[in-house]
Design an enzyme around this catalytic site. Structure first.
Site, PDB file in Angstrom:
ATOM      1  N   THR A 172      -6.231   2.657  -6.484  1.00 61.53           N
ATOM      2  CA  THR A 172      -7.345   2.418  -5.705  1.00 61.53           C
ATOM      3  C   THR A 172      -8.357   3.835  -5.902  1.00 61.53           C
ATOM      4  O   THR A 172      -7.861   4.718  -5.712  1.00 61.53           O
ATOM      5  CB  THR A 172      -6.930   2.412  -4.038  1.00 61.53           C
ATOM      6  N   LYS A 221      -8.787  -0.731  -8.501  1.00 56.10           N
ATOM      7  CA  LYS A 221      -9.138  -1.472  -7.469  1.00 56.10           C
ATOM      8  C   LYS A 221     -10.433  -0.547  -6.985  1.00 56.10           C
ATOM      9  O   LYS A 221     -10.405   0.613  -6.666  1.00 56.10           O
ATOM     10  CB  LYS A 221      -8.169  -1.599  -6.397  1.00 56.10           C
ATOM     11  N   HIS A 269     -13.509  -2.377  -0.913  1.00 53.20           N
ATOM     12  CA  HIS A 269     -12.426  -1.878   0.382  1.00 53.20           C
ATOM     13  C   HIS A 269     -12.863  -3.003   1.610  1.00 53.20           C
ATOM     14  O   HIS A 269     -12.761  -2.282   2.619  1.00 53.20           O
ATOM     15  CB  HIS A 269     -12.606  -0.432   0.447  1.00 53.20           C
ATOM     16  N   SER A 280       0.919  -1.194  -0.061  1.00 48.33           N
ATOM     17  CA  SER A 280       0.145  -0.009  -0.228  1.00 48.33           C
ATOM     18  C   SER A 280       0.892   1.317  -0.048  1.00 48.33           C
ATOM     19  O   SER A 280       2.028   1.335   0.610  1.00 48.33           O
ATOM     20  CB  SER A 280      -0.847  -0.145   1.234  1.00 48.33           C
ATOM     21  N   TYR A 332      -2.612   5.584  -3.870  1.00 43.80           N
ATOM     22  CA  TYR A 332      -3.716   6.557  -3.920  1.00 43.80           C
ATOM     23  C   TYR A 332      -3.312   7.935  -4.718  1.00 43.80           C
ATOM     24  O   TYR A 332      -2.150   8.102  -4.445  1.00 43.80           O
ATOM     25  CB  TYR A 332      -3.824   6.869  -2.454  1.00 43.80           C
TER      26      TYR A 332
HETATM   27  C1  LIG Z   1      -6.389  -2.948   8.004  1.00 38.04           C
HETATM   28  C2  LIG Z   1      -6.662  -2.654   6.567  1.00 38.04           C
HETATM   29  C3  LIG Z   1      -5.787  -1.597   5.879  1.00 38.04           C
HETATM   30  C4  LIG Z   1      -6.227  -1.384   4.445  1.00 38.04           C
HETATM   31  N1  LIG Z   1      -5.619  -0.287   3.856  1.00 38.04           N
HETATM   32  C5  LIG Z   1      -5.814  -0.298   2.459  1.00 38.04           C
HETATM   33  C6  LIG Z   1      -4.936   0.526   1.665  1.00 38.04           C
HETATM   34  O1  LIG Z   1      -3.889   1.373   2.171  1.00 38.04           O
HETATM   35  N2  LIG Z   1      -5.308   0.456   0.303  1.00 38.04           N
HETATM   36  C7  LIG Z   1      -5.967  -0.018  -0.263  1.00 38.04           C
HETATM   37  O2  LIG Z   1      -6.156   0.139  -1.367  1.00 38.04           O
HETATM   38  N3  LIG Z   1      -6.913  -0.940   0.597  1.00 38.04           N
HETATM   39  C8  LIG Z   1      -6.754  -1.268   1.671  1.00 38.04           C
HETATM   40  N4  LIG Z   1      -7.612  -1.964   2.645  1.00 38.04           N
HETATM   41  C9  LIG Z   1      -8.414  -2.701   1.875  1.00 38.04           C
HETATM   42  C10 LIG Z   1      -7.862  -3.987   1.230  1.00 38.04           C
HETATM   43  O3  LIG Z   1      -7.004  -3.834   0.376  1.00 38.04           O
HETATM   44  C11 LIG Z   1      -9.029  -5.302   0.518  1.00 38.04           C
HETATM   45  O4  LIG Z   1      -9.778  -4.571  -0.181  1.00 38.04           O
HETATM   46  C12 LIG Z   1      -9.922  -5.560   1.724  1.00 38.04           C
HETATM   47  O5  LIG Z   1      -9.199  -5.876   2.932  1.00 38.04           O
HETATM   48  C13 LIG Z   1     -10.541  -6.715   1.293  1.00 38.04           C
HETATM   49  O6  LIG Z   1     -11.369  -7.409   2.061  1.00 38.04           O
HETATM   50  P1  LIG Z   1     -10.861  -8.778   2.855  1.00 38.04           P
HETATM   51  O7  LIG Z   1     -10.186  -8.071   4.347  1.00 38.04           O
HETATM   52  O8  LIG Z   1     -12.409  -8.994   3.389  1.00 38.04           O
HETATM   53  O9  LIG Z   1     -10.038  -9.597   2.564  1.00 38.04           O
HETATM   54  C14 LIG Z   1      -7.387  -2.266   3.828  1.00 38.04           C
HETATM   55  C15 LIG Z   1      -7.790  -3.056   4.603  1.00 38.04           C
HETATM   56  C16 LIG Z   1      -7.689  -3.355   5.694  1.00 38.04           C
HETATM   57  C17 LIG Z   1      -8.437  -4.473   6.584  1.00 38.04           C
END
Ligand SMILES: Cc1cc2nc3c(=O)[nH]c(=O)nc-3n(C[C@H](O)[C@H](O)[C@H](O)COP(=O)(O)O)c2cc1C
Length: 380
Positions: free
Chosen positions: A156, A253, A277, A107, A130
């Site tokens: 994203t 994304k 997300h 990320s 981002y």
């Molecule tokens: C703690 C956490 C931090 C996240 N940070 C980002 C991020 O920095 N950038 C991003 O595109 N998605 C972020 N996401 C979303 C994840 O990329 C992903 O879309 C999501 O975790 C998928 O769902 P799942 O946790 O059920 O597998 C984050 C998710 C979590 C749980």
């Protein structure tokens, strides 16, 4: 780790290890968390239909997407601030992914340097961006990702503003974590995490900190970071510009509709992460697995589709591929493992997920992930 058999066990272990505000940041979603729950329960709408006596002595999990070979059709989703959950942070996750054959995505708001991750990762690696208000950062990311030989770039697009994550508001969650009167008891009850936090205080967004001073100047809510630093005015034209600047495999994304998918084809993207997300942004948005059929019908094979969100069992992956996805990705499952026991626990979780995938393919009567299709699936 020997008693942890599945993602639910890792989740419980993470809950025991982390102070409440940290666990809730990992685990939680927006509003009433319906989208978060629905992302997984939507898989129950589909049944797997086994084809027996099909010769499954050797199972092939390898496949090709994002312009390169993958040992299995899974990538680890980008997650920011992984240091919160364990001091092995993104470096430990990337090492575990690399050793077990999974693609890894880092990320923008990670706590490890993109160049260091590139060195560790022998499996395909993706950098997630981002678009910040400081547009110069985007250009810098593209150049650094090229110089470090990232396989793909991922933009994203579902975080124009921050989602309403009420658990974080209630807990007064901030980055770096603040020991407030309200949260003191929870931090004191988790001395292992808290001592480690006090000893190794490296919570900076290391890839942006030289240009965005938001974190180095004090604590900041995650939502405040998103709202103050990311550019909500970005449009398809901006995305097209980044696609052209990168010139290689490009994922968007956060797309869920067939109309947006068609637009992604127009601007030259090569893949979509069908994603809400992880239920952390727009409450009420559909489960990624339910987006596969309409988007595949609209774009044919012009885009690769990665189902991102809700995947907890290898059977979920199989269902997504039967519906027409090229791969899946997940975030929380590997973060629960990281929180539960660092790099080794992530490795153990990823290994057992892969073994489970081989087992389920054999039970389904399909020896190759590349031939999974609707013959193996029925709507329940
Ligand atoms: C703690 C956490 C931090 C996240 N940070 C980002 C991020 O920095 N950038 C991003 O595109 N998605 C972020 N996401 C979303 C994840 O990329 C992903 O879309 C999501 O975790 C998928 O769902 P799942 O946790 O059920 O597998 C984050 C998710 C979590 C749980």
């Amino acid at each position: 780790m020997t008693k942890l058999f599945n993602v639910h066990d890792y989740r419980k272990a993470a809950k025991r290890r982390l102070p409440k505000p940290i666990f809730d940041y990992l685990d939680g979603g927006a509003d009433d968390e319906w989208s978060l729950r629905n992302n997984t329960s939507a898989f129950d709408k589909y049944e797997l239909w086994p084809h027996q006596l099909s010769g499954v002595g050797e199972i092939n999990l390898a496949t090709r997407f994002l312009g390169t070979e993958h040992q299995l059709p899974v990538m680890l989703s980008p997650t920011g601030m992984t240091r919160l959950f364990h001091h092995h942070k993104e470096l430990g996750v990337a090492r575990a992914a690399s050793e077990t054959g999974y693609a890894y995505s880092l990320s923008t708001v990670g706590t490890a340097k993109m160049e260091d991750i590139a060195e560790i990762c022998k499996t395909p690696k993706i950098f997630q961006i981002y678009v910040h208000r400081d547009r110069g950062l985007t250009h810098e990311f593209v150049e650094r990702a090229k110089a470090s030989n990232y396989d793909a770039l991922c933009l994203t697009v579902d975080a124009a503003v921050a989602g309403n994550r009420e658990r974080d508001f209630k807990n007064g969650f901030s980055v770096p974590p603040r020991l407030t009167l309200a949260s003191l008891a929870s931090f004191a009850a988790h001395p292992h995490w808290t001592l480690n936090f006090l000893r190794e205080h490296d919570f900076r967004f290391i890839n942006v900190v030289h240009r965005v001073d938001a974190i180095s100047s004090g604590t900041l809510g995650v939502m405040k970071y998103i709202n103050s630093q990311l550019d909500p005015s970005i449009s398809w034209d901006d995305a097209a510009e980044i696609v052209a600047l990168w010139g290689g495999p490009f994922i968007i994304k956060g797309v869920q509709s067939a109309e947006d998918a068609a637009q992604a084809v127009e601007i030259g993207a090569s893949a979509l992460m069908l994603s809400n997300h992880g239920g952390r942004q727009l409450e009420g948005s559909p489960a990624p697995v339910d987006c596969v059929r309409p988007i595949r019908d609209r774009v044919g094979d012009k885009l690769e589709l990665i189902v991102d969100g809700g995947v907890r069992r290898p059977g979920h992956l199989i269902k997504a591929l039967c519906l027409g996805a090229n791969a899946v990705s997940f975030g929380r499952p590997y973060l629960y493992a990281l929180a539960a026991g660092g790099e080794n626990a992530v490795k153990a979780f990823l290994t057992s997920f892969k073994e489970g995938l081989k087992r389920d393919m054999a039970l389904l009567g399909c020896a190759d992930v590349q031939v999974l299709d609707e013959r193996f699936l029925r709507s329940a």
